[in-house]
Design a protein around this motif. Structure first.
Motif, PDB file in Angstrom:
ATOM      1  N   LEU A  33      39.272  33.648  41.890  1.00 44.53           N
ATOM      2  CA  LEU A  33      39.569  33.858  40.475  1.00 44.53           C
ATOM      3  C   LEU A  33      38.548  34.776  39.827  1.00 44.53           C
ATOM      4  N   ALA A  34      37.288  34.674  40.237  1.00 38.10           N
ATOM      5  CA  ALA A  34      36.263  35.564  39.714  1.00 38.10           C
ATOM      6  C   ALA A  34      36.571  37.019  40.065  1.00 38.10           C
ATOM      7  N   ARG A  35      37.120  37.242  41.254  1.00 35.79           N
ATOM      8  CA  ARG A  35      37.512  38.600  41.631  1.00 35.79           C
ATOM      9  C   ARG A  35      38.645  39.121  40.744  1.00 35.79           C
ATOM     10  N   VAL A  36      39.570  38.233  40.419  1.00 38.69           N
ATOM     11  CA  VAL A  36      40.666  38.619  39.523  1.00 38.69           C
ATOM     12  C   VAL A  36      40.118  39.004  38.159  1.00 38.69           C
ATOM     13  N   TRP A  37      39.155  38.214  37.655  1.00 36.73           N
ATOM     14  CA  TRP A  37      38.537  38.561  36.359  1.00 36.73           C
ATOM     15  C   TRP A  37      37.894  39.947  36.443  1.00 36.73           C
ATOM     16  N   GLY A  38      37.221  40.213  37.554  1.00 35.24           N
ATOM     17  CA  GLY A  38      36.582  41.524  37.708  1.00 35.24           C
ATOM     18  C   GLY A  38      37.591  42.652  37.680  1.00 35.24           C
ATOM     19  N   TRP A  39      38.731  42.466  38.343  1.00 31.07           N
ATOM     20  CA  TRP A  39      39.770  43.486  38.306  1.00 31.07           C
ATOM     21  C   TRP A  39      40.299  43.687  36.893  1.00 31.07           C
ATOM     22  N   MET A  40      40.449  42.583  36.173  1.00 31.89           N
ATOM     23  CA  MET A  40      40.972  42.681  34.804  1.00 31.89           C
ATOM     24  C   MET A  40      39.984  43.415  33.897  1.00 31.89           C
ATOM     25  N   LYS A  41      38.708  43.084  34.012  1.00 32.91           N
ATOM     26  CA  LYS A  41      37.697  43.721  33.154  1.00 32.91           C
ATOM     27  C   LYS A  41      37.580  45.214  33.447  1.00 32.91           C
ATOM     28  N   ASN A  42      37.727  45.582  34.701  1.00 32.11           N
ATOM     29  CA  ASN A  42      37.592  46.985  35.098  1.00 32.11           C
ATOM     30  C   ASN A  42      38.919  47.733  35.089  1.00 32.11           C
ATOM     31  N   HIS A  43      39.962  47.063  34.573  1.00 34.68           N
ATOM     32  CA  HIS A  43      41.297  47.673  34.482  1.00 34.68           C
ATOM     33  C   HIS A  43      41.797  48.148  35.848  1.00 34.68           C
ATOM     34  N   GLN A  44      41.552  47.330  36.863  1.00 29.85           N
ATOM     35  CA  GLN A  44      41.965  47.647  38.223  1.00 29.85           C
ATOM     36  C   GLN A  44      43.127  46.773  38.700  1.00 29.85           C
ATOM     37  N   LEU A  45      43.628  45.930  37.816  1.00 29.64           N
ATOM     38  CA  LEU A  45      44.674  44.989  38.210  1.00 29.64           C
ATOM     39  C   LEU A  45      46.033  45.688  38.180  1.00 29.64           C
TER      40      LEU A  45
END
Length: 211
Positions: free
Chosen positions: A44-56
């Motif tokens: 889930l932390a990786r998902v948050w990172g993708w969301m913050k960096n607009h990589q999702l």
């Protein structure tokens, strides 16, 4: 060992089959139900990172879906987040139901072995005692070796059934407990995802919880 098995009579065959089945299921499930494979703690932390960096994007969601059962649950929520909280929760529950079913695969069979093996041993005991009394009726009590053979068969099958059934029961309870713990963790991670995407929780706080 072979002599003991032969002394137990034909009921030892299904008991041995049960022991092989129980051992195979136990090893396979303990290997499969590792938390790092089912529900990685940092996913889930990786998902948050993708969301913050607009990589999702779709590629990331595809990667998430292929990573683990928890990844498939989170991916289902992400793909349906724009449809509102209710639809998002329903999609997560649908995927989670399938994943839980997969996690519980073979556990019913293991539980059946744990219950049936002692009964097979008891059935062997009954057959052994029937043999003893049949010999008594036919030859009287003078043939001690014949009587001892029937009693030995009864005791061996009883012991064998318990030797298989007790570890199988312990393994079944342990595996069921592991599944329950994984399900609870997956539910918690899914709730965090829903709360963040529907505006009920801050991403930063959820990221810290996921660590």
């Amino acid at each position: 060992m072979l002599e003991i098995i032969q002394s137990g009579g034909w009921m030892m065959v299904p008991i041995i089959i049960c022991s092989i089945l129980a051992l195979g299921i136990t090893v396979e499930r303990f290997w499969t139900l590792r938390s790092v494979q089912i529900a990685p703690r940092d996913l889930l932390a990786r998902v948050w990172g993708w969301m913050k960096n607009h990589q999702l994007d779709s590629a990331r969601i595809k990667e998430l879906r292929a990573s683990s059962p928890l990844g498939r649950v989170l991916a289902a929520g992400l793909m349906n987040s724009r449809h509102g909280r209710q639809i998002m929760k329903e999609s997560i529950e649908e995927v989670a139901s399938h994943e839980i079913h997969e996690m519980e695969r073979y556990l019913n069979a293991l539980g059946t072995v744990a219950a049936v093996a002692p009964l097979m041993g008891l059935l062997g005991t009954v057959f052994g005692m029937i043999q003893v009394f049949s010999e008594i009726m036919a030859q009287g009590t003078g043939q001690a070796n014949v009587l001892a053979g029937g009693i030995s068969e009864a005791l061996i099958t009883t012991a064998a059934g318990l030797i298989v059934g007790i570890p199988a029961l312990i393994a079944h309870r342990s595996l069921q407990r592991r599944v329950d713990e994984l399900v609870v963790f997956m539910e918690q991670e899914a709730i965090k995802l829903v709360d963040v995407l529907q505006g009920d929780r801050e991403v930063a706080d959820s990221s810290e919880d996921a660590k």
